[in-house]
Design an enzyme around this catalytic site. Structure first.
Site, PDB file in Angstrom:
ATOM      1  N   ASP A  68      63.086  26.119  65.294  1.00  0.00           N
ATOM      2  CA  ASP A  68      61.895  26.382  66.103  1.00  0.00           C
ATOM      3  C   ASP A  68      61.174  27.627  65.601  1.00  0.00           C
ATOM      4  OD1 ASP A  68      62.632  24.234  67.828  1.00  0.00           O
ATOM      5  OD2 ASP A  68      64.011  25.572  68.873  1.00  0.00           O
ATOM      6  N   GLU A 126      68.315  15.756  57.937  1.00  0.00           N
ATOM      7  CA  GLU A 126      67.234  14.910  58.459  1.00  0.00           C
ATOM      8  C   GLU A 126      66.513  14.193  57.320  1.00  0.00           C
ATOM      9  OE1 GLU A 126      66.528  17.854  62.305  1.00  0.00           O
ATOM     10  OE2 GLU A 126      65.238  18.007  60.537  1.00  0.00           O
ATOM     11  N   ASN A 177      65.370  19.460  57.982  1.00  0.00           N
ATOM     12  CA  ASN A 177      66.474  20.046  57.216  1.00  0.00           C
ATOM     13  C   ASN A 177      67.022  18.981  56.261  1.00  0.00           C
ATOM     14  OD1 ASN A 177      68.354  18.415  58.677  1.00  0.00           O
ATOM     15  ND2 ASN A 177      68.546  19.988  60.253  1.00  0.00           N
TER      16      ASN A 177
END
Length: 339
Positions: free
Chosen positions: A285, A217, A214
């Site tokens: 996920d 990150e 993202n």
């Protein structure tokens, strides 16, 4: 234009229907996501806090286990390689994985390991919607003993030969680490796609196929916060080159996603669905599961990214740690492309 939209829809739908033919391996940190529901009954006389009357507790697969559950919900055959503790949370997690149809024979049960558990307390008044008020994390130490690491390497070697893609799901609890990465590189003789989702150390997983960080990150890895979209594109391109990936898919929350590939202009995809998500728990996920399955089914990076974006838009409108099914993904693809 109508013909072009129809072709796009048919192509995406055909790709999703191929998911049932695919076998995917997930290597990473399995987490027990627990949701404790209760009603706020009164204020305590012991301290100025509310008293929560417990109603029920639900356990769902989290982390790498949620990624595996999403893959099975999308129709794939899935083998999960991980470690859980010899504890109640581990037992409940394995039970949920079996119920979901995940092959968990590669999950090692270790008495020296505590199952990472995230307890989300959802509270509310009578007849009101329960809202998350606090999260309690039961952490696991990331240092796995050598015997467990050898078992993990053996499981990876046994599973990767028959897989069509592999996902590394790193939540910082020791299963997906640089040692496991080297094992995966060494055993990937058929050159299947390897996708990475790492919360804390993406730089440790270089020379794989793609990753799905993202924006936060991405900023953490490059050491700066992009000031605008142009700088975001530049930073993502820089990171893709540095890590040796063929593509990088950046998830941007309400701003959608951005895909950067070698020798191509960045592809921006608007967020799908309402601007205010209901629950973002585990959405990453779902994204990497869909992205990986699409690539394993012959889709281009752009096609895979579009399907991942659609799946992410579906799952954030569900409460808790949730999954997306084949038919609802196809239905969303049809309605979104033809809208």
């Amino acid at each position: 234009m109508a013909l072009e939209q129809s072709e796009i829809t048919n192509s995406l739908a055909d790709t999703v229907r191929e998911f049932s033919r695919r076998k995917i391996v997930v290597v990473g940190d399995a987490i027990a996501d627990q949701f404790l529901y209760g009603e706020i009954s009164r204020v305590s006389r012991e301290a100025p806090v509310f008293i929560l009357r417990h109603e029920h507790t639900e356990t769902a697969p989290g982390g790498a286990a949620n990624c595996a559950a999403n893959l099975t919900a999308l129709g794939a055959q899935v083998a999960l390689i991980s470690v859980v503790g010899k504890d109640g949370a581990g037992e409940r997690l394995l039970e949920k994985l079996r119920d979901a149809g995940v092959d968990s024979s590669g999950v090692i049960v270790s008495a020296d390991h505590r199952t990472p558990t995230k307890v989300r307390v959802l509270a509310g008044q009578m007849h009101s919607t329960r809202q998350q008020v606090i999260r309690i994390d039961y952490e696991a130490e990331p240092d796995l003993d050598e015997n467990v690491r050898r078992q993990l390497a053996d499981q990876i070697g046994a599973a990767i030969g028959s897989a069509e893609a592999l996902i590394i799901s790193d939540y910082g609890y020791g299963v997906a680490d640089p040692t496991a990465a080297e094992t995966i590189r060494g055993r990937n003789r058929s050159g299947i796609p390897i996708l990475v989702d790492s919360r804390f150390r993406l730089s440790a997983f270089s020379r794989f196929t793609s990753a799905t960080p993202n924006e936060d990150e991405l900023a953490q890895v490059i050491g700066r916060e992009p000031a605008d979209v142009a700088e975001l594109e530049s930073a993502a391109t820089e990171l893709r080159q540095r890590l040796g990936y063929r593509a990088l898919l950046i998830t941007r929350g309400g701003h959608g996603m951005m895909l950067v590939e070698a020798d191509k202009e960045p592809l921006h995809m608007a967020a799908v669905g309402p601007t205010e998500p209901l629950d973002v728990t585990g959405a990453g996920d779902t994204v990497i599961a869909t992205y990986t399955l699409a690539l394993a089914s012959g889709a281009s990076f752009a096609e895979a990214a579009r399907l991942a974006n659609l799946a992410g838009g579906i799952v954030v409108m569900k409460r808790g740690t949730a999954t997306v099914g084949q038919e609802e993904l196809i239905a969303t693809a049809v309605s979104h492309v033809t809208a």
